[in-house]
Design a protein around this motif. Structure first.
Motif, PDB file in Angstrom:
ATOM      1  N   VAL A  25      16.685   8.064 -20.475  1.00 24.32           N
ATOM      2  CA  VAL A  25      17.183   7.169 -19.441  1.00 24.32           C
ATOM      3  C   VAL A  25      18.625   7.489 -19.075  1.00 24.32           C
ATOM      4  O   VAL A  25      19.074   7.167 -17.962  1.00 24.32           O
ATOM      5  CB  VAL A  25      17.034   5.709 -19.892  1.00 24.32           C
ATOM      6  N   ALA A  69      18.830   9.379 -16.007  1.00 23.76           N
ATOM      7  CA  ALA A  69      18.581   8.545 -14.835  1.00 23.76           C
ATOM      8  C   ALA A  69      19.875   7.859 -14.381  1.00 23.76           C
ATOM      9  O   ALA A  69      20.124   7.719 -13.181  1.00 23.76           O
ATOM     10  CB  ALA A  69      17.501   7.519 -15.137  1.00 23.76           C
ATOM     11  N   SER A  78      21.963   8.218 -10.811  1.00 21.10           N
ATOM     12  CA  SER A  78      22.476   7.122  -9.986  1.00 21.10           C
ATOM     13  C   SER A  78      23.937   7.355  -9.613  1.00 21.10           C
ATOM     14  O   SER A  78      24.364   7.006  -8.505  1.00 21.10           O
ATOM     15  CB  SER A  78      22.328   5.789 -10.727  1.00 21.10           C
ATOM     16  N   GLY A 106      14.442   6.998  -7.692  1.00 20.09           N
ATOM     17  CA  GLY A 106      14.437   5.971  -8.721  1.00 20.09           C
ATOM     18  C   GLY A 106      13.070   5.366  -8.934  1.00 20.09           C
ATOM     19  O   GLY A 106      12.653   5.103 -10.076  1.00 20.09           O
ATOM     20  N   LEU A 107      12.338   5.161  -7.847  1.00 20.92           N
ATOM     21  CA  LEU A 107      10.976   4.631  -7.972  1.00 20.92           C
ATOM     22  C   LEU A 107      10.067   5.613  -8.708  1.00 20.92           C
ATOM     23  O   LEU A 107       9.248   5.221  -9.551  1.00 20.92           O
ATOM     24  CB  LEU A 107      10.427   4.321  -6.584  1.00 20.92           C
ATOM     25  N   LEU A 111      10.937   5.458 -12.357  1.00 21.64           N
ATOM     26  CA  LEU A 111      10.503   4.182 -12.953  1.00 21.64           C
ATOM     27  C   LEU A 111       8.999   4.171 -13.204  1.00 21.64           C
ATOM     28  O   LEU A 111       8.530   3.660 -14.232  1.00 21.64           O
ATOM     29  CB  LEU A 111      10.908   3.024 -12.044  1.00 21.64           C
ATOM     30  N   SER A 153       8.277   5.956 -16.445  1.00 23.74           N
ATOM     31  CA  SER A 153       9.155   5.641 -17.575  1.00 23.74           C
ATOM     32  C   SER A 153       8.358   5.106 -18.753  1.00 23.74           C
ATOM     33  O   SER A 153       7.289   4.511 -18.580  1.00 23.74           O
ATOM     34  CB  SER A 153      10.195   4.605 -17.138  1.00 23.74           C
ATOM     35  N   ARG A 182      11.411   0.090 -20.503  1.00 25.22           N
ATOM     36  CA  ARG A 182      11.223  -0.123 -19.069  1.00 25.22           C
ATOM     37  C   ARG A 182      12.413  -0.854 -18.435  1.00 25.22           C
ATOM     38  O   ARG A 182      12.777  -0.614 -17.288  1.00 25.22           O
ATOM     39  CB  ARG A 182       9.931  -0.912 -18.836  1.00 25.22           C
ATOM     40  N   SER A 195      15.686  -0.651 -19.135  1.00 22.94           N
ATOM     41  CA  SER A 195      16.785   0.277 -18.844  1.00 22.94           C
ATOM     42  C   SER A 195      16.460   1.171 -17.661  1.00 22.94           C
ATOM     43  O   SER A 195      17.312   1.435 -16.804  1.00 22.94           O
ATOM     44  CB  SER A 195      17.086   1.126 -20.084  1.00 22.94           C
ATOM     45  N   TRP A 196      15.210   1.622 -17.581  1.00 23.73           N
ATOM     46  CA  TRP A 196      14.808   2.468 -16.462  1.00 23.73           C
ATOM     47  C   TRP A 196      14.836   1.677 -15.146  1.00 23.73           C
ATOM     48  O   TRP A 196      15.199   2.219 -14.094  1.00 23.73           O
ATOM     49  CB  TRP A 196      13.419   3.039 -16.707  1.00 23.73           C
ATOM     50  N   THR A 197      14.460   0.419 -15.209  1.00 20.28           N
ATOM     51  CA  THR A 197      14.505  -0.410 -14.002  1.00 20.28           C
ATOM     52  C   THR A 197      15.939  -0.569 -13.512  1.00 20.28           C
ATOM     53  O   THR A 197      16.217  -0.484 -12.307  1.00 20.28           O
ATOM     54  CB  THR A 197      13.893  -1.793 -14.290  1.00 20.28           C
ATOM     55  N   ALA A 204      17.027   2.630 -11.881  1.00 24.63           N
ATOM     56  CA  ALA A 204      16.415   2.798 -10.565  1.00 24.63           C
ATOM     57  C   ALA A 204      17.088   1.912  -9.522  1.00 24.63           C
ATOM     58  O   ALA A 204      17.298   2.326  -8.368  1.00 24.63           O
ATOM     59  CB  ALA A 204      14.918   2.483 -10.642  1.00 24.63           C
TER      60      ALA A 204
END
Length: 334
Positions: free
Chosen positions: A177, A180, A184, A205-206, A209, A212, A217, A219-221, A224
């Motif tokens: 993550v 990711a 960003s 990002g989608l 996610l 992921s 989940r 942290s990934w959200t 994103a």
């Protein structure tokens, strides 16, 4: 006699979600490819026979590139492409020194974007073919990209968007993550050029996610959301801090040559056909590494449909298309 109990394997929820994401990415890729092919139709009056001939010529051109990879390619070839293509772009830009230092700076941005495109192709294809074809497609597109009617800040944004897409792909491959969040940050700085980067970040990002791990989940959200939200915030800040006479807003003074004018439409059509080949694979095979790239491209296409967003033309996505096309042609031909 005791009956042996049999356990029926049921598909996991994460696997079903990944398959649904692949199906959505395949649909998005087909729609974008169809849209690009429609935009390159130059037949007047329109005739289906000539239109089919143009598509066949584009497909034959791609397969001709694939025949260059018939031999067993060495494993070190992708590294050579990743190094030599950006160096060649920077060298071409250096020829304008010292008369036009801005052209050299634009070439450096384009070289960085090409490097990230080749790195993304390497993550999408575990064999040298995809990277080699991506390098060849970028080389053919260079006369058009070097003379593109874009601002300096747009070229910088292209490099940062490609860097963000690559880090999103790497995050999906490595299940990390932190990458990711780095993606960003790249999309955030790219947002200084406009809201176009926010839509690319939204797609990437989608894609990250959707693939992921379930246990992280949250942290990934968050990562994103940052890919889409931070470019918007930076865009508002840049409008307040950057004056209109800043050198970053200077346009390109280069003039496109005759070769660029001849191949412009045909090259875009070939890239669209290559994207179509890769998009069809989403329905039968897992292409996890390509998912963030396709959805980032879908975000860029969506930005052009909104009238209130000043989005650059489709050639801003040429490096994304080159990576997807190169990998799609290589995998399809294999």
């Amino acid at each position: 006699m005791e009956k042996k109990s049999t356990t029926r394997k049921t598909p996991s929820r994460s696997g079903a979600k990944a398959n649904a994401a692949s199906f959505a990415a395949g649909i998005a890729g087909i729609l974008i490819a169809t849209w690009l092919v429609y935009g390159t139709v130059t037949i007047n009056p329109f005739r289906w026979g000539l239109f089919a001939e143009e598509l066949i010529i584009a497909l034959c051109a791609l397969l001709a590139l694939r025949f260059l990879c018939v031999l067993s390619l060495p494993k070190w070839l992708p590294l050579v492409c990743i190094v030599l293509v950006p160096v060649a772009i920077a060298f071409v830009g250096s020829l304008s020194l010292p008369e036009n230092p801005a052209a050299f700076e634009r070439a450096l941005c384009l070289a960085a974007a090409a490097c990230f495109a080749l790195l993304s192709a390497q993550q999408m294809d575990n064999k040298p073919d995809g990277v080699l074809l991506t390098a060849l497609l970028i080389g053919v597109s260079l006369p058009i990209l070097l003379a593109a009617n874009t601002r300096m800040i747009d070229e910088l944004s292209r490099a940062l968007v490609m860097g963000g897409v690559f880090m999103a792909v790497l995050a999906v491959r490595q299940k990390t993550v932190l990458l990711a969040f780095l993606a960003s940050a790249a999309f955030a700085v790219a947002g200084a050029a406009g809201l176009f980067a926010a839509f690319a970040g939204l797609g990437a990002g989608l894609g990250a996610l959707l693939l992921s791990p379930k246990r992280t989940r949250g942290s990934w959200t968050f990562a994103a959301v940052l890919m889409a939200a931070l470019p918007v915030a930076v865009w508002f800040v840049s409008r307040a801090l950057l004056p209109e006479n800043n050198p970053l807003f200077a346009g390109n003074t280069a003039v496109a040559g005759a070769f660029a004018g001849i191949i412009r439409v045909h090259q875009l059509r070939a890239l669209a056909v290559g994207l179509l080949l890769l998009s069809v694979r989403f329905f039968s095979r897992r292409e996890d590494a390509a998912l963030p790239v396709v959805l980032a491209l879908a975000g860029c296409a969506a930005a052009r449909l909104l009238p209130f967003i000043s989005a650059p033309d489709v050639w801003m996505d040429a490096l994304l298309l080159s990576a997807l096309c190169g990998v799609g042609v290589a995998k399809t031909a294999r």
